[in-house]
Structures are given as structure tokens and as C-alpha cells.
Design a protein around this motif. Structure first.
Motif, PDB file in Angstrom:
ATOM      1  N   HIS A 117       6.261   3.540 -16.385  1.00 57.68           N
ATOM      2  CA  HIS A 117       5.275   3.802 -15.338  1.00 57.68           C
ATOM      3  C   HIS A 117       3.979   3.047 -15.672  1.00 57.68           C
ATOM      4  O   HIS A 117       2.926   3.642 -15.927  1.00 57.68           O
ATOM      5  CB  HIS A 117       5.050   5.309 -15.249  1.00 57.68           C
ATOM      6  CG  HIS A 117       4.209   5.747 -14.110  1.00 57.68           C
ATOM      7  ND1 HIS A 117       3.767   7.050 -13.974  1.00 57.68           N
ATOM      8  CD2 HIS A 117       3.703   5.090 -13.041  1.00 57.68           C
ATOM      9  CE1 HIS A 117       3.043   7.170 -12.882  1.00 57.68           C
ATOM     10  NE2 HIS A 117       2.971   5.982 -12.296  1.00 57.68           N
ATOM     11  N   ALA A 122       6.253  -2.169 -13.142  1.00 57.29           N
ATOM     12  CA  ALA A 122       6.401  -2.468 -11.720  1.00 57.29           C
ATOM     13  C   ALA A 122       6.793  -3.916 -11.510  1.00 57.29           C
ATOM     14  O   ALA A 122       7.644  -4.234 -10.669  1.00 57.29           O
ATOM     15  CB  ALA A 122       5.102  -2.157 -10.984  1.00 57.29           C
ATOM     16  N   GLN A 125      10.430  -4.372 -12.437  1.00 51.61           N
ATOM     17  CA  GLN A 125      11.339  -3.819 -11.433  1.00 51.61           C
ATOM     18  C   GLN A 125      11.448  -4.720 -10.215  1.00 51.61           C
ATOM     19  O   GLN A 125      12.537  -4.920  -9.670  1.00 51.61           O
ATOM     20  CB  GLN A 125      10.878  -2.428 -11.012  1.00 51.61           C
ATOM     21  CG  GLN A 125      11.860  -1.717 -10.090  1.00 51.61           C
ATOM     22  CD  GLN A 125      13.169  -1.427 -10.793  1.00 51.61           C
ATOM     23  OE1 GLN A 125      13.252  -0.498 -11.585  1.00 51.61           O
ATOM     24  NE2 GLN A 125      14.205  -2.216 -10.514  1.00 51.61           N
ATOM     25  N   THR A 197      -4.153  -2.975  -8.689  1.00 52.04           N
ATOM     26  CA  THR A 197      -3.593  -1.626  -8.694  1.00 52.04           C
ATOM     27  C   THR A 197      -4.525  -0.697  -7.919  1.00 52.04           C
ATOM     28  O   THR A 197      -5.723  -0.954  -7.793  1.00 52.04           O
ATOM     29  CB  THR A 197      -3.435  -1.084 -10.126  1.00 52.04           C
ATOM     30  OG1 THR A 197      -4.733  -0.956 -10.735  1.00 52.04           O
ATOM     31  CG2 THR A 197      -2.580  -2.015 -10.976  1.00 52.04           C
ATOM     32  N   ASP A 201      -0.095   4.806  -9.411  1.00 49.97           N
ATOM     33  CA  ASP A 201       1.203   4.782  -8.746  1.00 49.97           C
ATOM     34  C   ASP A 201       1.366   3.650  -7.742  1.00 49.97           C
ATOM     35  O   ASP A 201       2.380   3.596  -7.036  1.00 49.97           O
ATOM     36  CB  ASP A 201       1.438   6.114  -8.015  1.00 49.97           C
ATOM     37  CG  ASP A 201       1.503   7.297  -8.969  1.00 49.97           C
ATOM     38  OD1 ASP A 201       1.776   7.080 -10.163  1.00 49.97           O
ATOM     39  OD2 ASP A 201       1.275   8.436  -8.513  1.00 49.97           O
ATOM     40  N   MET A 231       4.486  -2.144  -4.879  1.00 45.61           N
ATOM     41  CA  MET A 231       5.368  -1.322  -5.693  1.00 45.61           C
ATOM     42  C   MET A 231       4.718   0.048  -5.878  1.00 45.61           C
ATOM     43  O   MET A 231       3.538   0.148  -6.224  1.00 45.61           O
ATOM     44  CB  MET A 231       5.626  -1.977  -7.046  1.00 45.61           C
ATOM     45  CG  MET A 231       6.266  -3.366  -6.959  1.00 45.61           C
ATOM     46  SD  MET A 231       7.897  -3.378  -6.169  1.00 45.61           S
ATOM     47  CE  MET A 231       8.887  -2.527  -7.411  1.00 45.61           C
ATOM     48  N   TRP A 233       5.313   4.169  -7.411  1.00 43.40           N
ATOM     49  CA  TRP A 233       6.077   5.053  -8.289  1.00 43.40           C
ATOM     50  C   TRP A 233       6.574   6.216  -7.454  1.00 43.40           C
ATOM     51  O   TRP A 233       5.783   7.005  -6.929  1.00 43.40           O
ATOM     52  CB  TRP A 233       5.210   5.526  -9.438  1.00 43.40           C
ATOM     53  CG  TRP A 233       5.942   6.306 -10.472  1.00 43.40           C
ATOM     54  CD1 TRP A 233       5.906   7.656 -10.658  1.00 43.40           C
ATOM     55  CD2 TRP A 233       6.816   5.782 -11.484  1.00 43.40           C
ATOM     56  NE1 TRP A 233       6.709   8.015 -11.711  1.00 43.40           N
ATOM     57  CE2 TRP A 233       7.278   6.883 -12.240  1.00 43.40           C
ATOM     58  CE3 TRP A 233       7.259   4.500 -11.806  1.00 43.40           C
ATOM     59  CZ2 TRP A 233       8.147   6.732 -13.323  1.00 43.40           C
ATOM     60  CZ3 TRP A 233       8.132   4.351 -12.884  1.00 43.40           C
ATOM     61  CH2 TRP A 233       8.569   5.458 -13.622  1.00 43.40           C
ATOM     62  N   ARG A 237      10.706   6.290 -10.515  1.00 43.47           N
ATOM     63  CA  ARG A 237      11.030   4.872 -10.652  1.00 43.47           C
ATOM     64  C   ARG A 237      10.121   4.057  -9.733  1.00 43.47           C
ATOM     65  O   ARG A 237       9.504   4.585  -8.811  1.00 43.47           O
ATOM     66  CB  ARG A 237      12.491   4.603 -10.292  1.00 43.47           C
ATOM     67  CG  ARG A 237      12.833   4.943  -8.838  1.00 43.47           C
ATOM     68  CD  ARG A 237      14.241   4.538  -8.464  1.00 43.47           C
ATOM     69  NE  ARG A 237      14.492   4.772  -7.038  1.00 43.47           N
ATOM     70  CZ  ARG A 237      15.518   4.292  -6.354  1.00 43.47           C
ATOM     71  NH1 ARG A 237      16.413   3.545  -6.981  1.00 43.47           N
ATOM     72  NH2 ARG A 237      15.671   4.550  -5.071  1.00 43.47           N
ATOM     73  N   TRP A 238      10.031   2.766 -10.001  1.00 45.47           N
ATOM     74  CA  TRP A 238       9.300   1.854  -9.133  1.00 45.47           C
ATOM     75  C   TRP A 238      10.186   1.397  -7.985  1.00 45.47           C
ATOM     76  O   TRP A 238      11.330   1.007  -8.202  1.00 45.47           O
ATOM     77  CB  TRP A 238       8.822   0.630  -9.913  1.00 45.47           C
ATOM     78  CG  TRP A 238       7.730   0.913 -10.892  1.00 45.47           C
ATOM     79  CD1 TRP A 238       7.837   0.934 -12.249  1.00 45.47           C
ATOM     80  CD2 TRP A 238       6.359   1.212 -10.583  1.00 45.47           C
ATOM     81  NE1 TRP A 238       6.621   1.233 -12.819  1.00 45.47           N
ATOM     82  CE2 TRP A 238       5.696   1.406 -11.813  1.00 45.47           C
ATOM     83  CE3 TRP A 238       5.635   1.339  -9.395  1.00 45.47           C
ATOM     84  CZ2 TRP A 238       4.337   1.714 -11.883  1.00 45.47           C
ATOM     85  CZ3 TRP A 238       4.286   1.648  -9.459  1.00 45.47           C
ATOM     86  CH2 TRP A 238       3.647   1.832 -10.693  1.00 45.47           C
TER      87      TRP A 238
END
Length: 272
Positions: A117, A122, A125, A197, A201, A231, A233, A237-238
Motif C-alpha cells: 500500500h 501502485a 500494479q 498522490t 489511497d 490507481m 486502494w 489491493r491497487w
């Protein structure tokens, strides 16, 4: 999985009867740059528009009406001509390195997962989602990928640029939507950066891939192709989040001075 020197994701073998000129394949690969990864609020850019030098507009609406996430997604990044995505001169300068976590397991539709996380998780993923979809050489598989790896309100099997771009690539090659046995597509995530960001999340990572298409008619041909996605959370999971796909990142040949100037950094999995 994402070591920049050793890992390429591929589908199956090519049809020996298929013949393309180098230029046609370059234009075909250019469609990956344009259609898969050139996202704008109004929709997709066409290959013709890109090659003629036109560009897509940005997102509409006032900043005050947008959430912080939407403002970050809509923020424009530098544009680059198609030629900058082709193999070219490498810089003797330096850029940084982003350490990418290794996956812990294989998830739905064969997508590697189990990333932490963190913003780097991210990014990792997204790389796994994109490579699985593109290298499948199957529109059906790409649709399954986004169905499994999008949050509610996110891209769908019909709307996701990854599906539309793969379909455009196969159509440009005169192939069916299930072309696993007629072309090999490789996608290697080489460079990237975190656009930004919002809280813990929400992350917008951007990745610069080397995409390789191989036919029996000649040597593999390569092009750089960049992707940014929202992306989020979600349920541990992402996944790709809801909302319009972000403004595109420039597709630049990894290691070129232009890639360094754009803020790209090398992607590496730390060696244990």
C-alpha cells in the motif's frame, strides 16, 4: 518481474506468412502510443491525428468544480512527437531509480499482485495490469483484465483505452481480435514517475514501456509507449479507479535525454 534489464512479457509465436514493411510496423506500433496511451477528456487520439501533428484537448470544467483527484488527473504533461518514441540516441547523463516491489502472488486473469500500500506498489500494479492486457494479443483477455482490475465506476471492457488500443493494433495489422498465434507482443516497463498522490489511497503513476512486436518476416520492432492511470486502494489491493483516464505522459525512448528531462526514472526490483 520489473527488472529493466531482464524481463519482457510476451504472447505466442507469429504467423510465418505475415509480411510487413518496417514503416508499416512502426506506424502500427505508433498506434499503441497513440490509441492505448494518449488519453484526453474527449476520447482517443487517432493514429492519423497524431501523425499529422494534431493533438487532443485537455479536460473541461473549472478547477473549482473538480476534486483534488480530478485536478491531478487532468494536469497536462509535456507532449512528444512520435519520433521521440522510436529507438534513438542515449544520454550519457543520469537519472534516478524507483525501487519497485516484487509481486507476492498471481491474481485474477493471471495479473501479478500482492503489492504494498505505497505509491511504488501502485506503479508496480499498473505495470502488471498493462503488460498482461497488451501482451495477451487478445481483445477478450484485455477486457477480462480491466473487468477484474477496475474499481466500481472505473474503465469498462468497452471504454478502457487498453482494450481500444489493442483492438486498434490488431486491426491495423489485419488480424482478428484473437491473435495470440499470429503476433508476439512484448511490453517491458523500463522507466516511470509518480505524477502525484491524494492521501494514502490515490496515486497516479506513469510508466514508460518498451513495446516490441515480432513477426516472422523480419527483426522485432520497438517503440516506447507511456501510460498513466488513476490507481486506488480498494479491498486490500491497487486497482484502476473511477473517473476519466489521466492526461497522457510523453512516450519517450528510455535512456534518451528527453526521457530524463521529462522526469522519468529507471524501474528496478531490489535484489535480495
Amino acid at each position: 518481474m520489473f527488472d529493466r534489464t531482464r524481463h519482457v512479457y510476451q504472447s505466442k509465436l507469429v504467423d510465418p506468412d505475415t509480411e510487413w514493411t518496417r514503416r508499416r510496423l512502426q506506424i502500427l506500433l505508433g498506434s499503441v502510443v497513440v490509441v492505448v496511451l494518449a488519453m484526453a477528456a474527449g476520447g482517443l487520439w487517432s493514429v492519423v491525428s497524431m501523425l499529422s501533428g494534431s493533438s487532443a484537448g485537455g479536460a473541461t470544467g473549472s478547477d473549482s468544480a473538480q476534486s483534488d483527484q480530478d485536478q491531478l488527473a487532468a494536469k497536462q504533461l509535456p507532449e512528444a512527437p512520435l519520433e521521440a518514441a522510436q529507438p534513438g540516441s542515449l544520454s550519457s547523463g543520469e537519472t534516478g531509480t524507483i525501487e519497485i516491489p516484487a509481486p507476492m502472488e498471481v491474481g485474477e486473469v493471471g495479473v501479478a499482485t500482492g503489492f504494498p500500500h505505497t505509491p511504488e506498489g501502485a506503479l508496480a500494479q499498473l505495470a502488471a495490469i498493462d503488460t498482461t492486457a497488451l501482451t495477451s494479443a487478445s481483445v477478450r483477455v484485455a477486457q477480462e483484465v480491466i473487468t477484474a482490475w477496475a474499481a466500481p465506476g472505473g474503465p469498462t471492457a468497452e471504454s478502457w483505452s487498453g482494450v481500444q488500443g489493442l483492438a486498434a493494433l490488431l486491426e491495423s495489422a489485419g488480424m482478428s481480435s484473437e491473435a495470440q498465434n499470429t503476433i508476439t507482443i512484448g511490453a517491458e516497463p523500463k522507466m516511470g514517475f509518480i505524477k502525484g498522490t491524494v492521501g494514502d489511497d490515490f496515486v497516479i503513476p506513469c510508466i514508460d514501456f518498451i513495446v516490441t512486436a515480432t513477426t516472422a518476416a523480419g527483426q522485432p520492432q520497438q517503440v516506447a509507449a507511456a501510460d498513466c492511470q488513476r490507481m486506488v486502494w480498494h479491498d486490500g489491493r491497487w486497482v484502476i479507479g473511477e473517473g476519466e483516464e489521466p492526461a497522457p505522459a510523453p512516450s519517450l525512448w528510455p535512456g534518451s535525454q528527453a526521457s530524463f528531462d521529462a522526469g522519468y526514472q529507471w524501474l528496478e526490483v531490489p535484489q535480495s
